[in-house]
Design a protein around this motif. Structure first.
Motif, short mmCIF file in Angstrom:
data_model
loop_
_atom_site.label_atom_id
_atom_site.label_comp_id
_atom_site.label_asym_id
_atom_site.label_seq_id
_atom_site.Cartn_x
_atom_site.Cartn_y
_atom_site.Cartn_z
N THR A 43 7.47 -10.80 9.29
CA THR A 43 7.70 -10.82 7.84
C THR A 43 8.90 -11.72 7.52
OG1 THR A 43 9.43 -9.15 7.46
CG2 THR A 43 7.21 -8.32 7.89
N GLY A 72 10.96 -10.41 5.21
CA GLY A 72 11.85 -9.43 4.60
C GLY A 72 11.57 -9.23 3.12
N GLY A 121 3.39 -3.15 0.81
CA GLY A 121 2.38 -3.99 1.48
C GLY A 121 2.78 -4.25 2.93
N SER A 143 2.46 -1.14 4.95
CA SER A 143 1.08 -0.78 5.33
C SER A 143 0.70 -1.47 6.66
CB SER A 143 0.09 -1.16 4.22
OG SER A 143 -0.08 -2.56 4.15
N LEU A 144 1.27 -2.64 6.92
CA LEU A 144 1.01 -3.33 8.19
C LEU A 144 1.69 -2.58 9.34
CD1 LEU A 144 -0.02 -5.58 6.29
CD2 LEU A 144 1.25 -7.23 7.64
N LEU A 148 -1.60 -8.96 10.12
CA LEU A 148 -1.39 -9.89 9.01
C LEU A 148 -2.03 -9.33 7.74
CD1 LEU A 148 -2.46 -13.17 10.88
CD2 LEU A 148 -0.11 -12.35 10.54
N LEU A 159 -2.19 -4.68 -0.61
CA LEU A 159 -1.72 -3.54 -1.41
C LEU A 159 -1.31 -4.05 -2.79
CD1 LEU A 159 -1.79 -1.67 1.06
CD2 LEU A 159 0.27 -0.63 0.10
P1 AMP Z 1 5.80 -12.23 4.03
O1 AMP Z 1 7.02 -11.39 4.22
O2 AMP Z 1 5.48 -12.54 2.63
O3 AMP Z 1 5.79 -13.42 4.96
O4 AMP Z 1 4.59 -11.33 4.52
C1 AMP Z 1 4.56 -10.75 5.80
C2 AMP Z 1 3.19 -10.16 6.04
O5 AMP Z 1 2.93 -9.16 5.07
C3 AMP Z 1 2.08 -11.21 5.90
O6 AMP Z 1 1.11 -10.99 6.91
C4 AMP Z 1 1.54 -10.94 4.52
O7 AMP Z 1 0.20 -11.33 4.36
C5 AMP Z 1 1.69 -9.43 4.45
N1 AMP Z 1 1.69 -9.00 3.05
C6 AMP Z 1 2.40 -9.54 2.02
N2 AMP Z 1 2.11 -8.93 0.87
C7 AMP Z 1 1.18 -7.98 1.16
C8 AMP Z 1 0.46 -7.01 0.37
N3 AMP Z 1 0.62 -6.90 -0.94
N4 AMP Z 1 -0.42 -6.20 1.01
C9 AMP Z 1 -0.62 -6.31 2.35
N5 AMP Z 1 0.03 -7.20 3.15
C10 AMP Z 1 0.92 -8.02 2.56
#
Ligand code: AMP
Length: 289
Positions: free
Chosen positions: A29, A31, A36, A39-40, A148, A178
């Motif tokens: 991530t 951060g 969302g 949930s991962l 992801l 999410l």
């Molecule tokens: P990021 O921090 O934006 O790089 O996201 C890290 C991970 O969280 C990536 O795999 C994103 O696709 C996932 N992610 C971001 N937003 C959501 C969301 N609303 N629901 C589920 N996964 C998410």
């Protein structure tokens, strides 16, 4: 939760866990965590083994320096949320740990068509940056599974391609997007929106729902025009509104029955660029038909 700032310490720890037979599930991530992201983490935990999250705002994937500078950073809250979710390990590197030879990183990946459309087209160099950091993170964590979010649909495809290029055997698990109760996809960038902008940002979700409900009976041009009107009504300025083959991301102007499609939108709310998408299954019957 263990927090490692250096990959050598992280690797030492993970090796001892691997010797005890634990598998590793990894959630990278940037951060500014929200539900969302969590949930991962939960999906990884459900699969068992050690759950590793990373937080790193990767400079090489930002084609807009202001976007990088203004990207939300909420590390203390992030650590609290990860601990609460039961995450086992947080890898929290600095630039030196991931890019010991400094920036810019030189490696380039042949992403082919994927880099020419949608975010590849509108954010030049973005997916090279994504690959540079994900490959480095994968080498540090060496997970069996990589979690992801479907929210970043094209990114999932790019990372799949990256793993095939690098010969990684890690399995990709794609988790559903999410959303807030009003449909807005959760995103770290939402933190930069005012209350009014947050309400208007739901226009992206409404446009996607419009596309889903009307996809069978209209041409691409009509669909895009009407979805564009929905965005405009909500003060959203699109980079793109597209319907694409869900497997290849080939852009479509008409939808045949054999296509499983995905509708994708990128749009600006003020200075903040938001993306979202919706898979439209083959057998989908629009509400009311
Ligand atoms: P990021 O921090 O934006 O790089 O996201 C890290 C991970 O969280 C990536 O795999 C994103 O696709 C996932 N992610 C971001 N937003 C959501 C969301 N609303 N629901 C589920 N996964 C998410």
């Amino acid at each position: 939760m263990f927090i490692f700032k250096e990959s050598c310490d992280l690797q030492k720890y993970l090796k001892t866990q691997a010797k005890q037979g634990f598998s590793i599930g990894f959630v990278p991530t940037m951060g500014a965590l929200h539900e969302g992201h969590i949930s991962l983490i939960k999906a990884a935990k459900r699969d068992g083994g050690i759950t590793v999250a990373s937080i790193f705002v990767n400079p090489t994937q930002f084609n807009d320096p202001d976007d990088f500078k203004l990207y939300p950073r909420t590390i203390e809250k992030d650590i609290y949320m990860l601990e609460k979710a039961g995450c086992d390990v947080l890898y929290l590197p600095d630039v030196k740990d991931l890019y010991p030879d400094g920036l810019p990183a030189n490696e380039q990946y042949d992403l082919g068509y994927l880099e020419t459309v949608l975010d590849g087209k509108y954010r030049p160099g973005h997916f090279q940056g994504v690959c540079q950091v994900v490959n480095r993170l994968m080498n540090a964590v060496k997970p069996g599974k990589l979690y992801l979010g479907q929210k970043d649909y094209q990114q999932c495809m790019v990372i799949k391609k990256l793993l095939s290029i690098t010969g990684s055997k890690a399995e990709i698990v794609i988790c559903p997007t999410l959303r807030e109760q009003d449909g807005l996809a959760m995103s770290s960038r939402n933190m930069r929106l005012t209350k009014e902008q947050l309400i208007n940002a739901t226009g992206i979700y409404k446009a996607l729902i419009y596309l889903k409900n009307n996809i069978r009976n209209n041409t691409g041009a009509v669909l895009k025009k009407n979805a564009g009107d929905i965005l405009a009504d909500h003060n959203l300025v699109p980079d793109y509104i597209e319907i694409a083959d869900a497997d290849t991301l080939e852009l479509l102007n008409t939808v045949q029955n054999e296509n499983q499609v995905v509708a994708l939108i990128a749009a600006y709310m003020g200075e903040v660029r938001l993306i979202d998408n919706m898979i439209i299954p083959l057998n989908f019957v629009p509400y009311g038909n």
